[in-house]
Scaffold this motif. Structure first.
Motif, PDB file in Angstrom:
ATOM      1  N   VAL A  81     -11.502  22.219 -86.243  1.00 30.65           N
ATOM      2  CA  VAL A  81     -10.446  22.625 -87.164  1.00 30.65           C
ATOM      3  C   VAL A  81     -10.051  24.070 -86.916  1.00 30.65           C
ATOM      4  CG1 VAL A  81      -9.829  22.922 -89.589  1.00 30.65           C
ATOM      5  CG2 VAL A  81     -11.211  20.978 -88.914  1.00 30.65           C
ATOM      6  N   SER A  82     -11.067  24.944 -86.697  1.00 28.27           N
ATOM      7  CA  SER A  82     -10.766  26.367 -86.550  1.00 28.27           C
ATOM      8  C   SER A  82     -11.844  27.050 -85.719  1.00 28.27           C
ATOM      9  CB  SER A  82     -10.673  27.031 -87.923  1.00 28.27           C
ATOM     10  OG  SER A  82     -10.194  28.353 -87.812  1.00 28.27           O
ATOM     11  N   ALA A  83     -11.514  28.225 -85.219  1.00 30.47           N
ATOM     12  CA  ALA A  83     -12.473  29.066 -84.503  1.00 30.47           C
ATOM     13  C   ALA A  83     -12.095  30.517 -84.738  1.00 30.47           C
ATOM     14  CB  ALA A  83     -12.463  28.753 -83.013  1.00 30.47           C
ATOM     15  N   ILE A  84     -13.110  31.381 -84.770  1.00 30.26           N
ATOM     16  CA  ILE A  84     -12.854  32.805 -84.987  1.00 30.26           C
ATOM     17  C   ILE A  84     -13.915  33.620 -84.264  1.00 30.26           C
ATOM     18  CG2 ILE A  84     -14.162  32.927 -87.142  1.00 30.26           C
ATOM     19  CD1 ILE A  84     -11.906  34.827 -88.174  1.00 30.26           C
ATOM     20  N   ARG A 117     -19.078  38.931 -84.285  1.00 34.03           N
ATOM     21  CA  ARG A 117     -19.753  40.019 -83.550  1.00 34.03           C
ATOM     22  C   ARG A 117     -19.959  39.711 -82.078  1.00 34.03           C
ATOM     23  NH1 ARG A 117     -24.455  41.118 -87.872  1.00 34.03           N
ATOM     24  NH2 ARG A 117     -23.063  41.324 -89.647  1.00 34.03           N
ATOM     25  N   GLN A 118     -20.867  38.818 -81.773  1.00 33.20           N
ATOM     26  CA  GLN A 118     -21.164  38.513 -80.383  1.00 33.20           C
ATOM     27  C   GLN A 118     -21.089  37.029 -80.119  1.00 33.20           C
ATOM     28  OE1 GLN A 118     -24.129  40.652 -78.440  1.00 33.20           O
ATOM     29  NE2 GLN A 118     -23.518  42.541 -79.429  1.00 33.20           N
ATOM     30  N   GLU A 119     -20.250  36.370 -80.881  1.00 36.96           N
ATOM     31  CA  GLU A 119     -20.123  34.923 -80.751  1.00 36.96           C
ATOM     32  C   GLU A 119     -18.769  34.493 -81.290  1.00 36.96           C
ATOM     33  OE1 GLU A 119     -23.162  33.175 -83.306  1.00 36.96           O
ATOM     34  OE2 GLU A 119     -22.850  34.819 -84.695  1.00 36.96           O
ATOM     35  N   ILE A 120     -18.473  33.247 -81.041  1.00 31.71           N
ATOM     36  CA  ILE A 120     -17.292  32.631 -81.623  1.00 31.71           C
ATOM     37  C   ILE A 120     -17.779  31.512 -82.525  1.00 31.71           C
ATOM     38  CG2 ILE A 120     -15.215  31.274 -81.152  1.00 31.71           C
ATOM     39  CD1 ILE A 120     -15.003  32.841 -78.495  1.00 31.71           C
ATOM     40  N   LEU A 121     -17.343  31.543 -83.776  1.00 30.03           N
ATOM     41  CA  LEU A 121     -17.677  30.459 -84.701  1.00 30.03           C
ATOM     42  C   LEU A 121     -16.665  29.353 -84.510  1.00 30.03           C
ATOM     43  CD1 LEU A 121     -18.534  32.186 -88.096  1.00 30.03           C
ATOM     44  CD2 LEU A 121     -20.081  31.373 -86.326  1.00 30.03           C
ATOM     45  N   SER A 164     -22.044  27.939 -83.267  1.00 37.33           N
ATOM     46  CA  SER A 164     -21.952  29.243 -82.643  1.00 37.33           C
ATOM     47  C   SER A 164     -21.748  29.024 -81.150  1.00 37.33           C
ATOM     48  CB  SER A 164     -23.227  30.035 -82.885  1.00 37.33           C
ATOM     49  OG  SER A 164     -23.243  31.190 -82.080  1.00 37.33           O
ATOM     50  N   MET A 165     -20.712  29.631 -80.597  1.00 37.60           N
ATOM     51  CA  MET A 165     -20.468  29.564 -79.159  1.00 37.60           C
ATOM     52  C   MET A 165     -20.738  30.958 -78.594  1.00 37.60           C
ATOM     53  SD  MET A 165     -17.031  28.405 -77.081  1.00 37.60           S
ATOM     54  CE  MET A 165     -16.118  29.928 -77.011  1.00 37.60           C
ATOM     55  N   GLN A 166     -21.712  31.045 -77.674  1.00 36.55           N
ATOM     56  CA  GLN A 166     -22.084  32.330 -77.093  1.00 36.55           C
ATOM     57  C   GLN A 166     -22.088  32.254 -75.570  1.00 36.55           C
ATOM     58  OE1 GLN A 166     -25.900  32.887 -79.093  1.00 36.55           O
ATOM     59  NE2 GLN A 166     -24.986  34.570 -80.246  1.00 36.55           N
ATOM     60  N   GLY A 196     -22.834  28.476 -74.367  1.00 38.52           N
ATOM     61  CA  GLY A 196     -23.748  27.571 -75.031  1.00 38.52           C
ATOM     62  C   GLY A 196     -23.355  27.417 -76.488  1.00 38.52           C
ATOM     63  N   PHE A 197     -23.640  26.259 -77.046  1.00 39.05           N
ATOM     64  CA  PHE A 197     -23.300  25.965 -78.437  1.00 39.05           C
ATOM     65  C   PHE A 197     -24.560  25.694 -79.240  1.00 39.05           C
ATOM     66  CE2 PHE A 197     -19.524  25.049 -76.053  1.00 39.05           C
ATOM     67  CZ  PHE A 197     -18.485  25.425 -76.896  1.00 39.05           C
ATOM     68  N   ASN A 198     -24.634  26.269 -80.434  1.00 40.74           N
ATOM     69  CA  ASN A 198     -25.737  26.026 -81.354  1.00 40.74           C
ATOM     70  C   ASN A 198     -25.174  25.607 -82.698  1.00 40.74           C
ATOM     71  OD1 ASN A 198     -27.945  26.835 -79.676  1.00 40.74           O
ATOM     72  ND2 ASN A 198     -27.272  28.950 -79.963  1.00 40.74           N
TER      73      ASN A 198
END
Length: 193
Positions: free
Chosen positions: A1-4, A7-11, A20-22, A31-33
């Motif tokens: 639906v959305s991403a933003i 700090r050191q990741e993309i939600l 969390s995409m880092q 990688g995704f958590n």
């Protein structure tokens, strides 16, 4: 639906979870958590980040991410979601007013600005807002029609677009740009004892 970006990741928010995409480097690059499931977001633009903390409006509550996903306690939750027009949820959007430590959400109500409970918002336009002041940890709300919002460190005041297609500097004066000559906005404060 959305991403933003935070700090050191993309939600990354889906209709049911937050990831969390880092950056992790080769060979997979990212990688995704899974951070939390059973989470909602009401629209792609109902999310904002201020001071490294991310806030968003779900379908029936507010959330915050500051290293972990939590429900944001909201004193006006019942007021907001009982009058929230769910058929127009994708119009809902968030913005920051970092000069006042605020996160704003603009949304369409069912009853419209007169508050009578009858359907007086037949055009389904954004007519309400709810604000979370993250410094004082307080909520406030009101009626105000905005269709776009931009808080920028390059400008002294946030810019907004009204439902009447007028660009205004928010917090800059007592005039909303709808009258000529300028006149004060009709405003009041109501509180309990």
């Amino acid at each position: 639906v959305s991403a933003i970006q935070t700090r050191q990741e993309i939600l990354v928010l889906t209709d049911a979870a937050v990831y969390s995409m880092q950056y992790i480097g080769a060979p997979y690059v990212f990688g995704f958590n899974l951070l939390a499931d059973n989470i909602s977001i009401v629209s792609p633009n109902a999310i904002a980040t201020a001071n490294g903390v991310t806030y968003w409006m779900g379908t029936d509550k507010f959330y915050v991410y500051s290293g972990r996903v939590e429900t944001l306690p909201c004193a006006v939750r019942t007021y907001v979601f009982q009058d929230f027009n769910k058929t127009q949820s994708y119009q809902c959007f968030a913005g920051t007013n970092e000069g006042f430590s605020e996160i704003w959400w603009f949304y369409c109500s069912i009853s419209g600005p007169d508050g009578t409970g009858t359907v007086s918002n037949p055009n389904n336009i954004i007519d309400r807002y709810v604000i979370f002041n993250y410094l004082d940890r307080v909520w406030y709300y009101g009626t105000l029609g905005k269709t776009a919002w931009l808080d920028s460190p390059l400008r002294q005041y946030p810019q907004a677009a009204t439902t009447g297609n007028i660009m205004v500097y928010h917090e800059a004066s007592v005039d909303d740009g709808t009258t000529n000559p300028p006149s004060a906005i009709n405003a009041y404060v109501q509180s309990s004892d």
